[in-house]
Design a protein around this motif. Structure first.
Motif, PDB file in Angstrom:
ATOM      1  N   ALA A 121      10.165  -2.626   3.451  1.00 46.98           N
ATOM      2  CA  ALA A 121       8.988  -3.448   3.180  1.00 46.98           C
ATOM      3  C   ALA A 121       8.578  -3.370   1.716  1.00 46.98           C
ATOM      4  CB  ALA A 121       7.826  -3.008   4.068  1.00 46.98           C
ATOM      5  N   LEU A 122       8.729  -2.204   1.097  1.00 41.59           N
ATOM      6  CA  LEU A 122       8.397  -2.062  -0.324  1.00 41.59           C
ATOM      7  C   LEU A 122       9.283  -2.971  -1.174  1.00 41.59           C
ATOM      8  CD1 LEU A 122       7.592   1.283  -2.103  1.00 41.59           C
ATOM      9  CD2 LEU A 122       8.885  -0.511  -3.247  1.00 41.59           C
ATOM     10  N   MET A 123      10.582  -2.932  -0.918  1.00 41.04           N
ATOM     11  CA  MET A 123      11.509  -3.783  -1.659  1.00 41.04           C
ATOM     12  C   MET A 123      11.224  -5.264  -1.395  1.00 41.04           C
ATOM     13  SD  MET A 123      15.682  -3.858  -1.420  1.00 41.04           S
ATOM     14  CE  MET A 123      15.744  -2.069  -1.625  1.00 41.04           C
ATOM     15  N   ILE A 181      10.013  -8.437  -4.088  1.00 36.08           N
ATOM     16  CA  ILE A 181      10.791  -9.672  -4.232  1.00 36.08           C
ATOM     17  C   ILE A 181       9.980 -10.872  -3.770  1.00 36.08           C
ATOM     18  CG2 ILE A 181      12.820 -10.907  -3.376  1.00 36.08           C
ATOM     19  CD1 ILE A 181      14.266  -8.202  -3.328  1.00 36.08           C
ATOM     20  N   ASP A 182       9.261 -10.710  -2.646  1.00 34.43           N
ATOM     21  CA  ASP A 182       8.515 -11.827  -2.076  1.00 34.43           C
ATOM     22  C   ASP A 182       7.397 -12.288  -3.009  1.00 34.43           C
ATOM     23  OD1 ASP A 182       8.459 -13.318   0.584  1.00 34.43           O
ATOM     24  OD2 ASP A 182       6.342 -12.820   0.347  1.00 34.43           O
ATOM     25  N   CYS A 227       1.249  -9.925   6.013  1.00 35.70           N
ATOM     26  CA  CYS A 227      -0.137 -10.303   5.725  1.00 35.70           C
ATOM     27  C   CYS A 227      -0.718  -9.424   4.627  1.00 35.70           C
ATOM     28  CB  CYS A 227      -0.996 -10.177   6.985  1.00 35.70           C
ATOM     29  SG  CYS A 227      -0.863 -11.563   8.118  1.00 35.70           S
ATOM     30  N   PHE A 228      -0.458  -8.129   4.710  1.00 35.85           N
ATOM     31  CA  PHE A 228      -0.991  -7.204   3.721  1.00 35.85           C
ATOM     32  C   PHE A 228      -0.370  -7.444   2.347  1.00 35.85           C
ATOM     33  CE2 PHE A 228      -2.101  -5.119   7.642  1.00 35.85           C
ATOM     34  CZ  PHE A 228      -3.303  -4.476   7.368  1.00 35.85           C
ATOM     35  N   GLY A 229       0.952  -7.624   2.331  1.00 31.85           N
ATOM     36  CA  GLY A 229       1.633  -7.841   1.058  1.00 31.85           C
ATOM     37  C   GLY A 229       1.208  -9.124   0.371  1.00 31.85           C
ATOM     38  N   THR A 230       1.137 -10.226   1.133  1.00 30.84           N
ATOM     39  CA  THR A 230       0.760 -11.501   0.522  1.00 30.84           C
ATOM     40  C   THR A 230      -0.708 -11.506   0.094  1.00 30.84           C
ATOM     41  OG1 THR A 230       0.453 -12.399   2.764  1.00 30.84           O
ATOM     42  CG2 THR A 230       2.506 -12.930   1.644  1.00 30.84           C
ATOM     43  N   SER A 233       4.631  -2.928   1.731  1.00 27.64           N
ATOM     44  CA  SER A 233       4.478  -4.327   1.350  1.00 27.64           C
ATOM     45  C   SER A 233       3.401  -4.521   0.289  1.00 27.64           C
ATOM     46  CB  SER A 233       4.151  -5.164   2.597  1.00 27.64           C
ATOM     47  OG  SER A 233       4.117  -6.541   2.299  1.00 27.64           O
ATOM     48  N   VAL A 234       2.283  -3.804   0.431  1.00 26.41           N
ATOM     49  CA  VAL A 234       1.191  -3.918  -0.543  1.00 26.41           C
ATOM     50  C   VAL A 234       1.636  -3.401  -1.905  1.00 26.41           C
ATOM     51  CG1 VAL A 234      -1.079  -3.028  -1.187  1.00 26.41           C
ATOM     52  CG2 VAL A 234      -0.671  -3.844   1.137  1.00 26.41           C
TER      53      VAL A 234
END
Length: 259
Positions: free
Chosen positions: A15-17, A21-22, A55-58, A211-212
């Motif tokens: 998720a970090l990677m 990228i996202d 959701c958290f990352g975006t 992700s965050v």
């Protein structure tokens, strides 16, 4: 479903990677969805759990872009709402049909995106004249929102291409608006999946941490380097996602196309 600490650590790293990228070019689902399925999570639960972490990352990426003034929610609130509504429909349908029905279209669409960014004129850092009105733009974003709720990987690249090629935004602002639309479609898809009871909360929240962090790193890199970084990443992620779909025998699109 109980996951081991080792599996959760693997999902956190993925998720970090993916978040990094996202935030720059979309396509994080290319990493997180296969990671979830590799952990033995069934497809519908994998899509649902992926929505939770995404959701958290975006959201984190949205905050980063908004703080630097690259996001215009006042002008583009209708496309964001369209992404939300489309995603609700897609997530609802996912729970009732086989998502591989989109298999025939996906590789061709992603190759088209890669070709557009490869052969298009130099992408500027300034906005250009929009080719369609806000209504048509919202309709197209709503269609991608439906796809994002239904399956997901590649949605960010689709959003960015629409905002850039048809909305007339600079590549950095198109990327920023993509995060807003992507967040809306992620939230909508997540809420629909929660109602269906498909989310694995421990796995999703663990991945959300990665992700965050990744989203913050990626958004700051995109704002620092602009089109010099975003354009090649969009091409690479579109082609990589296509290759993943066509080559991986466990991928539902490979199974649909080749049996």
């Amino acid at each position: 479903m109980i996951l081991t600490p080792e599996t959760l650590a693997f999902l956190l790293a993925a998720a970090l990677m993916a978040g990094c990228i996202d935030a720059m070019a979309g396509g994080g689902g290319l990493i997180t969805l296969p990671a979830l399925m590799a952990a033995g999570i069934p497809p519908v639960q994998a899509v649902a759990t992926n929505k939770l972490q995404s959701c958290f990352g975006t959201f984190g990426a949205c905050v980063a872009y908004a703080r630097r003034g690259h996001m215009d929610l006042k002008t583009y609130k209708v496309p964001v709402i369209a992404a939300f509504i489309g995603s609700v429909g897609g997530a609802w349908l996912l729970q009732r049909v086989d998502p591989s029905i989109l298999a025939g279209l996906m590789p061709a669409l992603l190759i088209t995106i890669a070709a557009y960014f490869t052969f298009s004129p130099k992408l500027g850092e300034a906005d250009r004249h929009a080719r369609v009105g806000i209504g048509a733009l919202s309709g197209l974003i709503g269609v991608i929102g439906f796809y994002d709720g239904f399956f997901g990987p590649g949605a960010g690249a689709f959003y960015t291409t629409i905002f850039l090629a048809l909305g007339g935004l600079s590549i950095l602002r198109a990327t920023a608006q993509t995060k807003a639309a992507n967040f809306a479609s992620n939230v909508a898809g997540l809420l629909t999946m929660v109602a269906g009871g498909h989310v694995l909360w421990i796995a999703g929240l663990t991945m959300a941490v990665g992700s965050v962090i990744g989203g913050q790193v990626g958004s700051h890199l995109a704002m620092r380097f602009g089109s010099a970084l975003i354009k090649p990443l969009l091409i690479i992620m579109s082609l990589a996602l296509t290759a993943k779909m066509l080559i991986d025998p466990k991928n539902p699109i490979h199974q649909y196309l080749f049996g």
